[in-house]
Design an enzyme around this catalytic site. Structure first.
Site, mmCIF file in Angstrom:
data_model
loop_
_atom_site.group_PDB
_atom_site.id
_atom_site.type_symbol
_atom_site.label_atom_id
_atom_site.label_comp_id
_atom_site.label_asym_id
_atom_site.label_seq_id
_atom_site.Cartn_x
_atom_site.Cartn_y
_atom_site.Cartn_z
ATOM 1 C CD GLU A 236 16.344 -21.074 -1.058
ATOM 2 O OE1 GLU A 236 15.211 -21.232 -1.839
ATOM 3 O OE2 GLU A 236 17.301 -22.066 -1.323
ATOM 4 C CD GLU B 228 16.843 -17.784 -3.928
ATOM 5 O OE1 GLU B 228 15.764 -18.744 -4.152
ATOM 6 O OE2 GLU B 228 17.678 -17.860 -3.428
ATOM 7 C CG ASN C 165 12.408 -18.915 -2.772
ATOM 8 O OD1 ASN C 165 12.610 -19.051 -3.993
ATOM 9 N ND2 ASN C 165 12.874 -19.420 -1.655
ATOM 10 C CD GLU D 99 17.454 -23.882 -5.938
ATOM 11 O OE1 GLU D 99 17.146 -23.171 -5.082
ATOM 12 O OE2 GLU D 99 16.913 -24.189 -7.069
ATOM 13 C CG ASP E 137 14.302 -20.449 -7.215
ATOM 14 O OD1 ASP E 137 15.447 -21.016 -7.403
ATOM 15 O OD2 ASP E 137 13.582 -20.476 -6.344
#
Length: 785
Positions: free
Chosen positions: A559, A646, A614, A733, A676
């Site tokens: 990520e 995401e 993201n 996460e 997310d």
């Protein structure tokens, strides 16, 4: 009596009449040529002087010679050829000199030319009389000779004096009188006593008459040449005048042609400008409308005023040009007169728009800054200046519901009310949109409340528009100089901060600036400015956090995490600057930089791991997002299957239809879409039903609360079961302990991410941290410990 006796008794009256006719015709032609000489261009003056000399000299000489032939003294008369020809030359040369002098622009030049003309007539006459031969004794009277000379000089001077005036008949009459007076007075001065009687008078008379008519014919031919030249020139001038009038009428400006201050021609534009009939302009003095016409400088533009209808003064711009460029008293001047009323009105309007708001008429930002700078720079009697920053509440609702035209009407009426509430010394301006400011000198801070309340009451009172009655509120922020700031820029910023605090408050709508309470807003503004500089100066960097499969511990991807470290080494948390970037729109260029940089780095990895980037709700709402992603993939060479974007549930809920459309376009590119922070939104199940996500990311808050009670464990089990039912992989996460990792493996979680596997690094790690590997390799527990 001697003059009349000589005229009637000693002359053939028929020939005298012929001489008089020649003199009259010649005089008319002479003065026409003289006027043309005066108006001629500099290069053409010698030619017109020559023609005038020929015509005038022929007039004088023919009149004299025919009159001499008409003289009958009672004896035979002969004429000496040399002296007779010399008299013609004297007449022409003297006439040319007289005309040239009379046409000059000197004071008294016309009269001097007339005197020279009279002397020329005298010289010609007595030179011709010197060639008079007869068998007789001739006696001369000195008195008559003097009288003839005086008459020629006086009448000549008067003739040329009148020739410079508009009249046409006077100079001709005076010239004829001068020539006749000279000749017949001079003949009266002569007494002829024959020595032998005339033998055959009839033969002499016939010969004299024939000779007289021959001389008259030659004279008329010479005069005819002058007349033909004058007529041709007159025709050319008429054509030129017609062309000039055509040009004058084709001009939108007023055009006037004047000579000696008298209007010769003018176009309809000038007639309309001064309010006079077009035909009534010609022949009038130009000073009647342009008072300073004689003092205008040639070749320059001069702003002046002219007399218009009913005595009104009209501002104009006048250009003056001299026709032909010759410097004589009778120059023809061309005046171009431009009406400045429209231009001056436009200049006043432009100046007004430069300092005032075009919609409301209130002073604009430029005028406000000038006023505030002057107020804070010069000492005021009260010693303090209050600045009110104002913003209308619910104005956007008026635009959305009733349209922007209604919003403009509302602003106009509100501005009128504000202007009506002002008292001497108070100032209000519109900065733009629904933002207003006011400035007022005060003795105490609280004195500014009076103006603030008056303006608030003026704005909040209902306003009746075309089809509705609307009402808006007013949020006011007040800052006082020099208490709150020592310069105009800081004062504006302080008042603005106080206004935003009033706008955010539910209980008050007027707030004074307070440094402590407004410091947070100031910090955010400073951070926004620093963020722009950070983007330009390359202060942002990327970190990579590893993601691994739960069952095997194999690395499945990374990520991308954005980091901001300022030049002084200070770390700014994404939780602080990301929301601020979304507010002011900087998230778009920052997000593009993150996407482009991450794809470029990942494309260079030896192992083709997947990367997760993201997306902000602001980015997702941008219609060009699919095009941007496609362009970045092409430029960096990253395979679309390696990119995972995401998004949060909040971004979906804002505009479900548009967001779904954008996500489907991204899916068509081959990019994966992950949800997310799953479990923290408002409608997770409906969101999953609306779009086929490729992955679900379980929010880190569930991991941190896993040991706090059975509720979190139950929710995790439910999410994992949901993902299995929908065939959507689930990534958890925030995994930080082996117990959390073991629980997830037991419940069938697909992937994990967290500090247990590895902290974010500037480069992608090859494998997970040893603390996590013990779960997949029990033989290494001791080593890990």
């Amino acid at each position: 009596m001697r003059f009349f006796t000589c005229l009637t008794g000693d002359h053939n009256l028929w020939l005298v009449g012929l001489a008089a006719a020649l003199c009259l015709i010649g005089s008319i032609i002479t003065f026409r040529l003289f006027r043309r000489l005066r108006a001629a261009e500099k290069g053409a003056r010698p030619a017109w002087t020559f023609m005038g000399a020929i015509a005038t000299g022929a007039t004088i000489w023919c009149t004299h010679f025919v009159a001499m032939i008409a003289y009958e003294p009672g004896t035979a008369i002969r004429y000496e050829p040399m002296l007779t020809g010399l008299s013609l030359g004297v007449a022409m040369l003297g006439s040319g000199l007289a005309l040239w002098v009379a046409s000059r622009a000197m004071r008294g030049a016309a009269e001097l030319g007339g005197v020279l003309f009279g002397l020329t007539v005298t010289a010609m006459h007595y030179t011709g009389m010197a060639g008079f031969a007869t068998d007789a004794v001739i006696h001369w009277s000195t008195a008559y000779v003097g009288a003839s000379v005086a008459g020629a000089v006086v009448f000549g001077g008067l003739a040329f004096h009148l020739a410079r005036r508009p009249g046409k008949l006077g100079p001709v009459v005076l010239m004829v009188l001068g020539i006749v007076a000279l000749h017949f007075t001079g003949m009266a001065a002569m007494t002829v006593i024959p020595l032998a009687p005339l033998t055959d008078a009839s033969v002499g008379d016939s010969a004299n008459v024939a000779l007289a008519f021959a001389v008259a014919a030659v004279g008329l031919m010479i005069l005819g040449a002058g007349v033909a030249t004058y007529v041709l020139d007159l025709q050319f001038r008429i054509q030129a005048k017609a062309r000039l009038e055509h040009l004058l009428e084709g001009s939108v400006d007023g055009m006037v042609v004047a000579q000696d201050g008298v209007v010769l021609s003018a176009n309809a534009a000038f007639a309309d400008l001064v309010g006079v009939d077009h035909g009534a302009l010609v022949g009038e003095p130009l000073s009647r409308w342009i008072a300073d016409a004689a003092h205008l400088r040639t070749g320059a533009l001069t702003q002046s005023r002219i007399a218009g209808p009913a005595g009104a003064e009209i501002p104009v711009e006048i250009a003056v040009r001299r026709d032909g460029g010759h410097a004589v008293e009778s120059d023809i001047m061309i005046y171009a007169v431009r009406d400045l009323r429209t231009r001056l009105a436009q200049e006043r309007r432009i100046a007004h728009l430069a300092r005032n708001d075009s919609l409301t008429g209130l002073p604009n930002r430029s005028s406000f800054l000038e006023w505030l700078t002057r107020q804070t720079a010069d000492p005021v009697p009260s010693g303090k200046v209050a600045l009110l920053a104002m913003d209308m509440d619910r104005f956007k609702e008026v635009n959305d519901v009733h349209g922007h035209a209604a919003g403009d009407q509302l602003l106009i009426q509100v501005a009128e009310r504000m202007r009506a509430t002002l008292r001497p010394g108070e100032f209000v301006a519109r900065l733009g949109g629904d933002e207003f400011v006011a400035v007022v000198p005060v003795q105490h801070r609280e004195d500014a409340l009076d103006l603030a309340e008056r303006l608030r009451d003026a704005v909040t009172a209902p306003v009746v528009l075309d089809h509705a009655e609307v009402s808006c509120g007013l949020s006011v922020g007040i800052a006082v100089w020099p208490d709150d700031a020592d310069n105009a820029s800081a004062l504006i910023n302080d008042a603005d901060l106080a206004m935003y605090r009033a706008k955010a408050s539910l209980s008050v709508d007027i707030c004074f600036y307070e440094e402590e309470m407004d410091e947070a807003v100031r910090v955010r503004r400073r951070m926004a400015q620093q963020m722009r500089e950070a983007l330009d100066q390359g202060q942002f960097s990327l970190n990579w956090q590893i993601q691994a499969a739960v069952d095997t511990g194999a690395v499945t991807g990374y990520e991308v995490l954005l980091r901001w470290i300022q030049p002084d080494g200070t770390f700014v948390s994404p939780a602080d600057f990301i929301p601020l970037a979304e507010e002011n729109g900087l998230i778009l260029p920052i997000g593009e930089w993150v996407l482009r940089t991450a794809c470029a780095e990942a494309a260079a990895w030896p192992v083709p791991h997947k990367i997760a980037v993201n997306l902000s709700p602001v980015q997702l709402g941008h219609v060009d997002l699919p095009r941007l992603v496609h362009q970045v993939l092409i430029e960096t060479g990253l395979s679309p299957s390696r990119l995972e974007l995401e998004i949060t549930e909040t971004a979906m809920i804002t505009d479900m239809e548009r967001t779904t459309h954008v996500l489907r376009q991204l899916k068509l590119l081959g990019v994966s879409i992950a949800m997310d922070d799953f479990g923290t939104g408002y409608s997770s199940l409906s969101t999953l039903r609306a779009f086929p996500f490729d992955k679900i990311k379980l929010d880190r808050s569930f991991m941190s609360e896993l040991d706090g009670g059975p509720e979190s464990a139950a929710i995790i089990r439910a999410v994992l079961a949901l993902g299995e039912s929908l065939h959507i992989p689930v990534l958890a996460e925030g995994v930080e302990t082996l117990d959390q990792l073991s629980f997830l493996r037991d419940q069938g979680c697909d992937e994990v991410q967290g500090y247990l596997l590895g902290r974010p690094q500037k480069t992608a790690e090859a494998e997970v941290q040893p603390a996590a590997r013990v779960l997949w390799n029990p033989d290494r527990v001791t080593a890990a410990a």
